[in-house]
Design a protein around this motif. Sequence first.
Motif, PDB file in Angstrom:
ATOM      1  N   GLN A   1     -20.900  22.895 -13.724  1.00 32.34           N
ATOM      2  CA  GLN A   1     -20.079  21.691 -13.752  1.00 32.34           C
ATOM      3  C   GLN A   1     -19.501  21.375 -12.380  1.00 32.34           C
ATOM      4  N   ALA A   2     -19.369  20.080 -12.114  1.00 28.19           N
ATOM      5  CA  ALA A   2     -18.582  19.613 -10.984  1.00 28.19           C
ATOM      6  C   ALA A   2     -17.194  19.228 -11.509  1.00 28.19           C
ATOM      7  N   GLN A   3     -17.162  18.208 -12.395  1.00 31.89           N
ATOM      8  CA  GLN A   3     -15.910  17.856 -13.073  1.00 31.89           C
ATOM      9  C   GLN A   3     -15.986  18.211 -14.560  1.00 31.89           C
TER      10      GLN A   3
ATOM     11  N   TYR B   1      -9.317  22.750  -9.921  1.00 36.84           N
ATOM     12  CA  TYR B   1      -8.251  22.702  -8.933  1.00 36.84           C
ATOM     13  C   TYR B   1      -8.878  22.632  -7.539  1.00 36.84           C
ATOM     14  N   PRO B   2      -8.138  22.149  -6.563  1.00 35.75           N
ATOM     15  CA  PRO B   2      -8.643  22.200  -5.189  1.00 35.75           C
ATOM     16  C   PRO B   2      -9.039  23.625  -4.798  1.00 35.75           C
TER      17      PRO B   2
ATOM     18  N   MET C   1     -20.283  14.757 -10.380  1.00 34.04           N
ATOM     19  CA  MET C   1     -19.578  14.926  -9.114  1.00 34.04           C
ATOM     20  C   MET C   1     -18.830  13.650  -8.752  1.00 34.04           C
ATOM     21  N   LEU C   2     -19.457  12.504  -9.007  1.00 34.81           N
ATOM     22  CA  LEU C   2     -18.793  11.216  -8.819  1.00 34.81           C
ATOM     23  C   LEU C   2     -18.174  10.769 -10.138  1.00 34.81           C
ATOM     24  N   SER C   3     -17.004  10.165 -10.061  1.00 34.53           N
ATOM     25  CA  SER C   3     -16.372   9.601 -11.252  1.00 34.53           C
ATOM     26  C   SER C   3     -17.016   8.263 -11.585  1.00 34.53           C
TER      27      SER C   3
ATOM     28  N   PRO D   1     -16.411   8.254  -3.392  1.00 38.48           N
ATOM     29  CA  PRO D   1     -15.924   9.587  -3.005  1.00 38.48           C
ATOM     30  C   PRO D   1     -14.603   9.912  -3.687  1.00 38.48           C
ATOM     31  N   ASN D   2     -14.429  11.194  -4.001  1.00 33.46           N
ATOM     32  CA  ASN D   2     -13.220  11.674  -4.659  1.00 33.46           C
ATOM     33  C   ASN D   2     -12.968  13.096  -4.173  1.00 33.46           C
ATOM     34  N   PRO D   3     -11.860  13.734  -4.548  1.00 29.74           N
ATOM     35  CA  PRO D   3     -11.590  15.078  -4.031  1.00 29.74           C
ATOM     36  C   PRO D   3     -12.669  16.112  -4.353  1.00 29.74           C
ATOM     37  N   VAL D   4     -13.310  16.016  -5.535  1.00 31.76           N
ATOM     38  CA  VAL D   4     -14.370  16.965  -5.871  1.00 31.76           C
ATOM     39  C   VAL D   4     -15.575  16.745  -4.951  1.00 31.76           C
ATOM     40  N   TYR D   5     -15.950  15.505  -4.770  1.00 27.30           N
ATOM     41  CA  TYR D   5     -17.051  15.190  -3.856  1.00 27.30           C
ATOM     42  C   TYR D   5     -16.721  15.652  -2.436  1.00 27.30           C
TER      43      TYR D   5
END
Length: 666
Positions: A305-307, A315-316, A353-355, A360-364
């Motif tokens: 999983q990414a998200q 978490y970061p 990975m992308l919402s 771009p987002n913090p996970v990406y």
Amino acid sequence: MNKLLYGVAYYDEYMPYDRLDEDIQMMKEAGINVVRIAESTWSTHELQNGVFDFTSVDRVLDAMHAAGIQVIVGTPTYAVPTWMVKEHPDVLAVTPLGPGKYGARQIMDITNPIYLFYAERIIRKLISRVAGHPAVIGYQTDNETKHYNTAGPNVQLQFVKYMREKFGSLNELNQRFGLDYWSNRINSWEDFPSMVGTINGSLGSEFARFQRKLVTDFLAWQAAIVNEFKRPDQFVTQNFDFEWRGYSYGVQPSVDHFAAVVPFDIAGVDIYHPSQSELTGTEVSFGGDMARSLKRANYLVLETQAQAFPHMTPYPGQLRLLAFSHVASGASMVAYWHWHSIHNSFETYWKGMLSHDLQPNPVYNEAITIGSDFSRLSDELIGLQKTNRVAVMVSNEALTAMEWFKLPDGRTYNDVVRRMYDELYKMNVSCDFIHPSFEYLDSYALIVVPALYAVPDESLERLNDYTTGGGHVVYSFKSGFADETIKVRTTSQPGIISKVCGVTYSLFVEPKAVGLTGKLFGDAGETGTVESFMELLTPISEEVEVLASYVHPHWGQYAAATWNQYGSGSATYIGGLFDTSSMRRVLRLAVEAAGLWGADQELEFPLIVKTGVNAAGKTVRFYFNYSDDTQTLIYPYESGRELLSSERVEQGGQININPWGVRIIS
């Protein structure tokens, strides 16, 4: 593999608008160097019976190749198109719940000849088209393949043929399976009943074994077709998964991984895990150890999983920690399901990975750092070889048998496997997985055997010989109880291993307010507890060392755990499902007896240590912090370099690891 692969599953067909070029640009910025395509979109590639359109595959392959991104192509056979079911509704599996209904994936009968005809046709059409494309490095057959509980009349007929070939005589079958009970005796092959309603655990377990063989045969059939087209520089794999309890939990009930992996060039695996404050890394380690053990080689993480779900959004720092955790277990590839969040249908909220805004987002942004480090450190980390001295013996047959005969509180085989494996993991005892027929027991100093309830005599005798010759074994309760047909042995339990373990029992009970005491807990006055199930053990000689006894007004006379020197080796027997701390104490004693306790074991969870040897022959050590607190250790090995920061690390020097951080030293 000559480099670390960092990838995503990518479905251009799912996109709400055309953004292939933008996606590729973002992938390049994140260091993505491989994508997996096509396994989910049969109905897009075959619009009607015999009407093919591979436009989406062609355009993705061409675009990825132009960008220098490699591609794994999946055979799209796990989700059947509407036209097939409309024309041939019997391709849907008949299960114990009744006839299948169209809608979900993985609803077909993998033995149905009409389904197999169409599946072969789409495989040949697709793979012959893409095999020569320079972007394609390999193939994935199907997707998380299982038998989907197929149990219709055609499967029942195949099972009767299987049983006739295996046993020949009905008299032998009736005797070995105890079919006189409740008038279940079968006096004619024509009278063989459906397994859907059986109450006989032996027959039911044999049917489950047969269903697993259906998966093995189906995957071998697919691999053989793909092999007709693949180039010598391409591979074929399968993304095996595990028992699912909201995440990847334990041994897969529906697939014999050790048998099913044989036709594949490299093992692939899907690993999903708890996240946020519940992240321990145990599932990553368990899945990786299993995948690596299947071919005793490096493996591919085809999905993680990414998200995913809201409670799985990392978490970061956790995405980075996890990526290197996969590599530390021997993965040559880490790939996420999936690149983009889907805007319609069943998995709308299993985020990629992308919402959903596809920006771009913090996970990406964290993935960008992983891709950069994978590229920079690929030569140091690709193809890590791991040599473990501890093995955990697992068995689909024992798993199935214990599904028929659950522990009193409903717990099953995988609960015992995970109770033992998890404590080894927390002590930084690295493991392989083996099966009962594994030939090279002597390559391990310690073998841990959880609940080997159903097993042939010869496998137990081989374990006895291993112990006599100097090996160390830890058995849990329920081991050796029944043979391979789930027939309970008539000797005093634990049967064949009793002489080596030095114990016997004839009574077992459900623990209620039962404690543990004895040598296992030292002189500190500590005690433990036993859960779910307990055997009332009696040592057979004074030489047997009682590690723990039960604390109970009536059961206190019995041993709960014992250790016995036998020949040049030793056997530990654990008579109940001990609490986690008590289980760890027993396993630690066994690790020490096997001479395997060292500097890594002086650290414990949340500090996790993994080790491998790279292609240059250099030892690489990974230190993971699975917690929200900074962790500190004193580096005990020869001085080296921390690969992520390029800092020098001196022997005896202090290393600080940030929350959810990783340090890699070579």
